[in-house]
Write a protein that holds these residues in place. Structure first.
Motif, mmCIF file in Angstrom:
data_model
loop_
_atom_site.group_PDB
_atom_site.id
_atom_site.type_symbol
_atom_site.label_atom_id
_atom_site.label_comp_id
_atom_site.label_asym_id
_atom_site.label_seq_id
_atom_site.Cartn_x
_atom_site.Cartn_y
_atom_site.Cartn_z
ATOM 1 N N VAL A 44 0.843 -1.194 0.000
ATOM 2 C CA VAL A 44 0.000 0.000 0.000
ATOM 3 C C VAL A 44 0.877 1.241 0.000
ATOM 4 C CG1 VAL A 44 -1.931 -1.080 1.217
ATOM 5 C CG2 VAL A 44 -0.242 0.177 2.511
ATOM 6 N N GLY A 57 -5.373 2.498 -2.316
ATOM 7 C CA GLY A 57 -5.670 1.132 -2.742
ATOM 8 C C GLY A 57 -4.641 0.150 -2.227
ATOM 9 N N MET A 59 -2.458 -3.165 -3.383
ATOM 10 C CA MET A 59 -1.966 -3.900 -4.548
ATOM 11 C C MET A 59 -1.513 -5.288 -4.108
ATOM 12 S SD MET A 59 0.288 -0.729 -5.976
ATOM 13 C CE MET A 59 0.500 -0.091 -4.305
ATOM 14 N N GLU A 60 -1.913 -6.316 -4.831
ATOM 15 C CA GLU A 60 -1.535 -7.692 -4.517
ATOM 16 C C GLU A 60 -0.491 -8.165 -5.520
ATOM 17 O OE1 GLU A 60 -3.619 -12.102 -4.463
ATOM 18 O OE2 GLU A 60 -4.852 -10.353 -4.000
ATOM 19 N N TYR A 76 -4.388 -4.596 -8.991
ATOM 20 C CA TYR A 76 -5.299 -3.766 -8.201
ATOM 21 C C TYR A 76 -6.675 -3.872 -8.836
ATOM 22 C CZ TYR A 76 -8.092 0.121 -6.711
ATOM 23 O OH TYR A 76 -9.135 0.853 -6.228
ATOM 24 N N PRO A 77 -7.722 -4.061 -8.049
ATOM 25 C CA PRO A 77 -7.723 -4.319 -6.618
ATOM 26 C C PRO A 77 -7.244 -5.735 -6.323
ATOM 27 C CG PRO A 77 -9.965 -4.385 -7.459
ATOM 28 C CD PRO A 77 -9.074 -3.997 -8.603
ATOM 29 N N PRO A 78 -6.903 -6.011 -5.055
ATOM 30 C CA PRO A 78 -6.424 -7.357 -4.719
ATOM 31 C C PRO A 78 -7.504 -8.395 -4.986
ATOM 32 C CG PRO A 78 -6.865 -6.077 -2.740
ATOM 33 C CD PRO A 78 -7.026 -5.144 -3.903
ATOM 34 N N THR A 135 5.472 2.723 -6.766
ATOM 35 C CA THR A 135 4.087 2.362 -7.074
ATOM 36 C C THR A 135 3.122 3.541 -6.963
ATOM 37 O OG1 THR A 135 3.873 1.548 -4.805
ATOM 38 C CG2 THR A 135 4.320 -0.092 -6.522
ATOM 39 N N ILE A 139 -0.750 3.512 -8.572
ATOM 40 C CA ILE A 139 -1.980 3.500 -7.769
ATOM 41 C C ILE A 139 -2.727 4.821 -7.920
ATOM 42 C CG2 ILE A 139 -1.061 4.259 -5.525
ATOM 43 C CD1 ILE A 139 -3.487 1.320 -6.098
ATOM 44 N N THR A 143 -6.617 4.717 -9.397
ATOM 45 C CA THR A 143 -7.675 5.098 -8.458
ATOM 46 C C THR A 143 -8.198 6.507 -8.710
ATOM 47 O OG1 THR A 143 -6.104 5.971 -6.837
ATOM 48 C CG2 THR A 143 -6.729 3.638 -6.631
ATOM 49 N N GLU A 172 -12.980 0.945 -4.032
ATOM 50 C CA GLU A 172 -12.507 0.328 -5.276
ATOM 51 C C GLU A 172 -13.514 0.565 -6.388
ATOM 52 O OE1 GLU A 172 -11.988 -3.787 -4.279
ATOM 53 O OE2 GLU A 172 -10.253 -3.373 -3.009
#
Length: 185
Positions: A44, A57, A59-60, A76-78, A135, A139, A143, A172
């Motif tokens: 994050v 957001g 991020m995974e 994104y989204p996870p 990142t 993001i 977003t 999200e």
């Protein structure tokens, strides 16, 4: 330790041998012990103004935990987080931002390893950096949260509220986005 400052150990006997050698060769010096947690890495970026923390957001990462964030892909989204894990990420990020007295941007990397904490969400902090990360542009774009201008204004004394933003996890949208590294070779 004969030039070997770090060692990966797999069993208690190996750890005992390493610790004996480390303590004998450097008495009174600290020994750092890390444990690898197999799981999913999430990240994050947040903005803190001292009163609230905005998280645009979560991020995974697609690769296994431990792959450097600059070398990994993230979505994104996870896709796999539970509600409890999302809440823990927001809670931990918020508490760390306040404890570190961040005024601006902050990046946090977590590993999700439920097996390591069977009675809880299994959310562990890998590292926290009170600064911008690579990142932020990603993001921010996916977003629509203008992170850099918001953070600069926070550093100049304007609260998130004064800029018409509140703390917490940004809702999200419908967009699914993937961050991928680009290598020059």
């Amino acid at each position: 330790l004969g030039g070997r400052a770090m060692e990966i150990v797999q069993a208690a006997g190996e750890l005992a041998r390493y610790m004996t050698n480390a303590l004998d060769s450097s008495p009174g010096k600290p020994v750092l012990i890390d444990k690898y947690l197999a799981g999913v890495e999430v990240e994050v970026d947040a903005i803190c103004d001292g009163e609230s923390v905005l998280i645009p957001g979560i991020m995974e990462h697609i690769e296994r935990a431990g792959v450097h964030s600059g070398d990994s892909m993230a979505v994104y989204p996870p896709r796999t987080l539970t509600g409890e894990q999302r809440e823990a990420i927001v809670d931990y990020t918020t508490r760390m931002a306040f404890a570190l007295e961040v005024q601006g941007l902050m990046n946090v990397q977590f590993v999700i390893a439920p097996e390591a904490e069977p009675s809880g969400p299994g959310v562990f902090v890998i590292e926290v950096n009170p600064r911008a990360s690579r990142t932020v542009p990603f993001i921010s774009k996916v977003t629509g949260v203008p992170m850099v201008p918001l953070a600069v204004n926070v550093m100049l004394g304007r609260s998130l509220h004064d800029q018409d933003y509140e703390g917490g996890l940004w809702p999200e949208g419908q967009l699914v986005a993937v961050k991928a590294p680009v290598f020059s070779m």
